[in-house]
Write a protein that holds these residues in place. Sequence first.
Motif, PDB file in Angstrom:
ATOM      1  N   SER A   1      32.018  29.756  -1.885  1.00 40.30           N
ATOM      2  CA  SER A   1      32.361  29.570  -2.867  1.00 40.30           C
ATOM      3  C   SER A   1      31.664  28.333  -3.702  1.00 40.30           C
ATOM      4  O   SER A   1      31.146  27.415  -3.066  1.00 40.30           O
ATOM      5  N   PHE A   2      31.712  28.113  -5.109  1.00 40.92           N
ATOM      6  CA  PHE A   2      31.305  27.257  -5.910  1.00 40.92           C
ATOM      7  C   PHE A   2      32.257  26.750  -7.162  1.00 40.92           C
ATOM      8  O   PHE A   2      32.110  25.754  -7.871  1.00 40.92           O
ATOM      9  N   THR A   3      33.076  27.689  -7.191  1.00 38.41           N
ATOM     10  CA  THR A   3      34.090  27.675  -8.404  1.00 38.41           C
ATOM     11  C   THR A   3      35.283  26.814  -7.945  1.00 38.41           C
ATOM     12  O   THR A   3      35.992  27.072  -6.965  1.00 38.41           O
ATOM     13  N   ASP A   4      35.604  25.759  -8.814  1.00 39.05           N
ATOM     14  CA  ASP A   4      36.560  25.031  -8.777  1.00 39.05           C
ATOM     15  C   ASP A   4      38.016  25.702  -8.742  1.00 39.05           C
ATOM     16  O   ASP A   4      38.160  26.467  -9.656  1.00 39.05           O
ATOM     17  N   ASN A   5      38.678  25.497  -7.702  1.00 41.73           N
ATOM     18  CA  ASN A   5      40.302  25.914  -7.549  1.00 41.73           C
ATOM     19  C   ASN A   5      40.483  27.473  -7.752  1.00 41.73           C
ATOM     20  O   ASN A   5      41.534  27.999  -8.146  1.00 41.73           O
ATOM     21  N   LYS A   6      39.448  28.196  -7.486  1.00 41.22           N
ATOM     22  CA  LYS A   6      39.339  29.679  -7.222  1.00 41.22           C
ATOM     23  C   LYS A   6      39.484  29.919  -5.714  1.00 41.22           C
ATOM     24  O   LYS A   6      38.347  29.667  -4.815  1.00 41.22           O
ATOM     25  N   ARG A   7      40.402  31.017  -5.195  1.00 37.49           N
ATOM     26  CA  ARG A   7      40.470  31.357  -4.133  1.00 37.49           C
ATOM     27  C   ARG A   7      39.647  32.572  -3.741  1.00 37.49           C
ATOM     28  O   ARG A   7      39.268  33.353  -4.662  1.00 37.49           O
ATOM     29  N   THR A   8      38.863  32.167  -2.682  1.00 40.55           N
ATOM     30  CA  THR A   8      37.982  33.348  -2.179  1.00 40.55           C
ATOM     31  C   THR A   8      38.553  33.713  -0.792  1.00 40.55           C
ATOM     32  O   THR A   8      38.866  33.063   0.123  1.00 40.55           O
ATOM     33  N   GLU A   9      38.365  35.035  -0.949  1.00 38.83           N
ATOM     34  CA  GLU A   9      39.046  35.788   0.415  1.00 38.83           C
ATOM     35  C   GLU A   9      37.835  36.715   1.078  1.00 38.83           C
ATOM     36  O   GLU A   9      37.070  37.341   0.419  1.00 38.83           O
ATOM     37  N   HIS A  10      37.978  37.000   2.517  1.00 36.63           N
ATOM     38  CA  HIS A  10      36.985  38.035   3.104  1.00 36.63           C
ATOM     39  C   HIS A  10      37.673  38.012   4.652  1.00 36.63           C
ATOM     40  O   HIS A  10      38.023  37.182   5.236  1.00 36.63           O
ATOM     41  N   GLN A  11      37.894  39.090   5.002  1.00 37.86           N
ATOM     42  CA  GLN A  11      38.162  39.537   6.206  1.00 37.86           C
ATOM     43  C   GLN A  11      39.411  38.695   6.602  1.00 37.86           C
ATOM     44  O   GLN A  11      39.748  38.433   7.766  1.00 37.86           O
ATOM     45  N   GLY A  12      40.395  38.934   5.716  1.00 39.34           N
ATOM     46  CA  GLY A  12      41.784  38.261   6.143  1.00 39.34           C
ATOM     47  C   GLY A  12      41.795  36.682   5.767  1.00 39.34           C
ATOM     48  O   GLY A  12      42.907  36.172   5.852  1.00 39.34           O
ATOM     49  N   PHE A  13      40.596  36.222   5.750  1.00 32.91           N
ATOM     50  CA  PHE A  13      40.481  34.594   5.797  1.00 32.91           C
ATOM     51  C   PHE A  13      40.446  34.347   4.141  1.00 32.91           C
ATOM     52  O   PHE A  13      39.911  35.031   3.444  1.00 32.91           O
ATOM     53  N   HIS A  14      40.865  33.197   3.746  1.00 33.38           N
ATOM     54  CA  HIS A  14      40.767  32.469   2.513  1.00 33.38           C
ATOM     55  C   HIS A  14      40.529  31.134   2.413  1.00 33.38           C
ATOM     56  O   HIS A  14      40.916  30.397   3.395  1.00 33.38           O
ATOM     57  N   ALA A  15      40.142  30.776   1.397  1.00 30.74           N
ATOM     58  CA  ALA A  15      39.551  29.166   1.199  1.00 30.74           C
ATOM     59  C   ALA A  15      39.411  28.867  -0.226  1.00 30.74           C
ATOM     60  O   ALA A  15      39.194  29.959  -1.227  1.00 30.74           O
ATOM     61  N   THR A  16      39.915  27.970  -0.715  1.00 23.15           N
ATOM     62  CA  THR A  16      39.942  27.544  -2.025  1.00 23.15           C
ATOM     63  C   THR A  16      39.182  26.254  -2.256  1.00 23.15           C
ATOM     64  O   THR A  16      39.517  25.079  -1.469  1.00 23.15           O
ATOM     65  N   LEU A  17      38.182  26.037  -3.052  1.00 24.07           N
ATOM     66  CA  LEU A  17      37.096  24.734  -3.182  1.00 24.07           C
ATOM     67  C   LEU A  17      38.292  23.928  -4.429  1.00 24.07           C
ATOM     68  O   LEU A  17      38.631  24.463  -5.290  1.00 24.07           O
ATOM     69  N   HIS A  18      38.237  22.824  -3.718  1.00 27.87           N
ATOM     70  CA  HIS A  18      39.294  21.788  -4.598  1.00 27.87           C
ATOM     71  C   HIS A  18      38.172  20.681  -4.685  1.00 27.87           C
ATOM     72  O   HIS A  18      38.247  19.736  -3.952  1.00 27.87           O
TER      73      HIS A  18
END
Lengths: 110, 114
Positions: free
Chosen positions: A51-68
């Motif tokens: 990810s490189f987008t601030d405050n946008k949730r990224t998901e894949h294979q059941g996992f997710h992360a948000t760049l803050h």
Amino acid sequence: GDSVTQTEGLVTLTEGLPVMLNCTYQTIYSNPFLFWYVQHLNESPRLLLKSFTDNKRTEHQGFHATLHKSSSSFHLQKSSAQLSDSALYYCALSGNRIFFGDGTQLVVKP
Amino acid sequence: NSKVIQTPRYLVKGQGQKAKMRCIPEKGHPVVFWYQQNKNNEFKFLINFQNQEVLQQIDMTEKRFSAECPSNSPCSLEIQSSEAGDSALYLCASSLGGSSYEQYFGPGTRLTVL
């Protein structure tokens, strides 16, 4: 200089419980890319999320992360751990090159 | 699935011997990275190339380690005089380049220095 910090060296939890692996970073770049790589036993690392987008949730294979960017964090989460999630997880930052954290070993028990 | 090829998969050397390993990046990937992953799973960047040119390398690489990526030949990493502390998994990765691109890793060469 640029760096990535993964505070947990080992996370052990029971199947079905939520997963959260911490990642914070330090960089001079205003638009860094953050990555999560996963490495299963006797395999090489492969990309899980980026990810490189601030405050946008990224998901894949059941996992997710948000760049803050405000807290320089990119924590990896999953709502329900599976036995097959047991692996080594690396958070990485792209600055003038790729910087990897020290990795977090996730062990999921039945 | 990654198509980065690394040879050999296993390498055993005595202290003071040369150790050489090779990497063929994915087709079309101009950037190649070498990493050392030790028994504690610590991931250490060694050197990276764009086409045949070195982009960055750490001090360790500048001393006993040498690497190259000649055109139309595999990239290589060579340890001139192996030490016990060099025992590790050496991972090669390639990418399209630029900070937004993911790296694709090869299976690694596991070096054991006796």
